[in-house]
Design an enzyme around this catalytic site. Structure first.
Site, PDB file in Angstrom:
ATOM      1  N   SER A   1       0.824  -1.193   0.000  1.00 35.27           N
ATOM      2  CA  SER A   1       0.000   0.000   0.000  1.00 35.27           C
ATOM      3  C   SER A   1       0.865   1.252   0.000  1.00 35.27           C
ATOM      4  CB  SER A   1      -0.951  -0.050   1.187  1.00 35.27           C
ATOM      5  OG  SER A   1      -2.011   0.833   1.015  1.00 35.27           O
TER       6      SER A   1
ATOM      7  N   ASP B   1     -10.447  -3.365  -4.480  1.00 32.33           N
ATOM      8  CA  ASP B   1      -9.481  -2.408  -3.924  1.00 32.33           C
ATOM      9  C   ASP B   1      -9.478  -1.135  -4.761  1.00 32.33           C
ATOM     10  OD1 ASP B   1      -7.305  -1.078  -2.842  1.00 32.33           O
ATOM     11  OD2 ASP B   1      -5.855  -2.667  -3.232  1.00 32.33           O
TER      12      ASP B   1
ATOM     13  N   HIS C   1      -8.210  -5.197  -0.506  1.00 32.18           N
ATOM     14  CA  HIS C   1      -7.018  -4.535   0.025  1.00 32.18           C
ATOM     15  C   HIS C   1      -6.756  -5.127   1.416  1.00 32.18           C
ATOM     16  CE1 HIS C   1      -4.224  -1.122  -0.162  1.00 32.18           C
ATOM     17  NE2 HIS C   1      -4.341  -1.088   1.142  1.00 32.18           N
TER      18      HIS C   1
END
Length: 374
Positions: free
Chosen positions: A219, A314, A344
Site C-alpha cells: 500500500s 481495492d 485490500h
C-alpha cells in the site's frame, strides 16, 4: 491494527502498508468524484467493469470482513488520527476469526526475530529483523508496511514479513517511519530511504549477502518501496535486485476505474483515502509530486524489475495497473498478479485466506528468482 490501512504509504503510496490495515467498516457514501489534488476531474473513460456491480468477496475473504464488522470499528474518515490508530484492524479480524474456528493464533514461526532502532532522517527508526532457518549469507529484503502514512506499525504488519522470510529464504528488515499528521510528507519517504541505505551498509553484519538486496512494500509502503528503486538509480546507490509492490499507491487519480468500482469497499474505500490525503499533505496539490503519482512519471527506465500484486476489491487496483504499464513502457520488466475475490489488506492473511497464502508464496518465489539471477 494490522491494518490501519494504507497502506497502504502518501496517497499514492499505498494510502500500508496502505494503505491500511486499520480500516473500518461502516459503509460511507462516496464524495463527488475528485482527483487527489481535489480539483474537479474531467469525466474519465471507464471500462464497462468500472460501472458494473462491485465485485464480491469470496467465502474466506468475506468471513474476515464479517469478523471485522463484528469488532465494531468506526469509519476512519470520521475519526482523529489518534482515534484511528486505536481501531480494530483486519489483522485483529483474522485473529478473531481463527479463534472462532478453534485454530491457533500464534504468529507464523521464524527462526529469529529481533527489534532494534536505526538512525533516521528525523531521529531513531524502529525496525524488526526476521531471520529464517538456513545458513548465511542470506539475501536481505527491506519491507515497508502500509497505513496511509498515518496509521499502523510493525505489530500491525507482522504477518507479512514472517511469511516473506520463510517463502523467500531472505532476512526481512521491516521498517517503521515517521507518520502524518505529526510528520507530513515527505517525512516517511525520507525515513524509508534512510532505512534502505542502512540495510546496504549493514547487510553483512546481519548475516546477509550485501549484493542481494530487494525491497517490498504494501500500500503506502509499496509507494515508498517503488520510490526507493527510483532514488537508488538517481542517487547512484546500489540498486535493489527486485521490487515487490503489493497494491501500491502509485497515482493521484481518485476517478480511476477501481476507485469508481470500489468506492465503498471494505476495508479500504475512497473516503478513507481522502482522509489519508488530508492528514498526510500540507495541501492536496502535493499528491501530484512524482514520489506519489509514480505511474505518471516518464523517467522510469533503469529501475529494478518489479512484481506487482493486486486485489480485485481495492480502490488502488488501477494504481498498480497503471504503474505496471508505465514500467513496461520504460522497458522495465514488470509482472502483475491480480487476485480475484479478495480485498485490500488480504496479503498477510495466509492463516485464514488461501489466496493470501498463494500471494505470499508467489512473492517469495519472485524474490528467490531475482536473488538467483547473476
Amino acid at each position: 491494527m494490522r491494518h490501519a490501512i494504507l497502506t497502504v504509504g502518501v496517497l499514492a503510496a499505498a494510502l500500508a502498508t496502505a494503505c491500511h490495515r486499520n480500516d473500518n467498516d461502516a459503509a460511507s457514501t462516496p464524495p463527488a468524484s475528485s482527483t487527489m489534488a481535489g480539483a474537479p476531474a474531467a469525466p474519465s473513460t471507464m471500462s464497462p467493469a468500472a460501472n458494473a456491480t462491485p465485485p464480491k468477496a469470496d467465502a474466506q475473504m468475506q468471513a474476515v470482513l464479517d469478523q471485522l464488522a463484528k469488532l465494531g470499528g468506526k469509519p476512519i474518515e470520521t475519526l482523529t488520527p489518534d482515534e484511528a490508530r486505536m481501531q480494530p484492524s483486519p489483522a485483529d479480524a483474522v485473529k478473531a476469526l481463527l479463534e472462532s474456528q478453534g485454530k491457533p493464533t500464534t504468529p507464523e514461526p521464524v527462526a529469529k526475530v529481533e527489534d532494534r532502532t536505526i538512525p533516521g532522517a528525523g531521529g531513531p527508526i524502529p525496525i524488526r529483523i526476521y531471520t529464517p532457518e538456513g545458513k548465511g549469507p542470506m539475501p536481505v529484503v527491506l519491507y515497508i508496511h502500509g497505513g496511509g502514512w498515518v496509521i499502523a506499525n510493525l505489530d500491525t504488519y507482522d504477518a507479512s514479513p514472517r511469511a516473506l522470510a520463510n517463502a523467500s529464504g531472505a532476512i526481512i528488515v521491516s521498517t517503521h517511519y515517521r507518520q502524518a499528521p505529526e510528520h507530513k510528507f515527505p517525512a516517511a519517504h525520507e525515513d524509508t530511504l534512510a532505512a534502505y541505505k542502512w540495510v546496504l551498509a549493514n547487510a553483512a553484519k546481519l548475516g546477509g549477502d550485501a549484493k542481494k538486496i530487494a525491497v517490498v512494500g504494501e500500500s503506502a509502503g509499496g509507494n515508498m518501496a517503488a520510490d526507493i528503486a527510483i532514488a537508488a538509480r538517481d542517487q547512484k546507490l546500489q540498486a535493489p535486485v527486485h521490487q515487490v509492490l503489493v497494491y501500491p499507491v502509485a497515482n493521484n487519480d481518485m476517478n480511476s476505474p477501481s476507485y469508481v468500482q470500489n468506492a465503498n469497499a471494505k476495508p479500504l474505500n475512497k473516503p478513507m483515502m481522502e482522509w489519508f490525503v488530508k492528514h498526510t499533505f500540507d495541501n492536496a496539490d502535493q499528491t501530484a509530486d512524482p514520489r506519489i503519482a509514480i505511474a505518471k512519471r516518464k523517467d522510469l527506465a533503469g529501475v529494478a524489475p518489479a512484481t506487482i500484486i493486486l486485489a480485485e476489491i481495492d480502490p488502488l487496483r488501477s494504481d498498480g495497473e497503471a504503474l505496471a504499464d508505465a514500467l513496461k513502457a520504460a522497458g522495465v520488466d514488470a509482472t502483475v498478479q491480480k487476485y480475484d475475490g479478495v480485498t485490500h489488506e488480504f496479503f498477510g492473511m495466509g492463516a485464514a485466506v488461501d489466496k493470501a497464502k498463494d500471494a505470499e508464496k508467489f512473492a517469495g518465489a519472485q524474490l528467490k528468482k531475482a536473488f538467483a539471477t547473476p
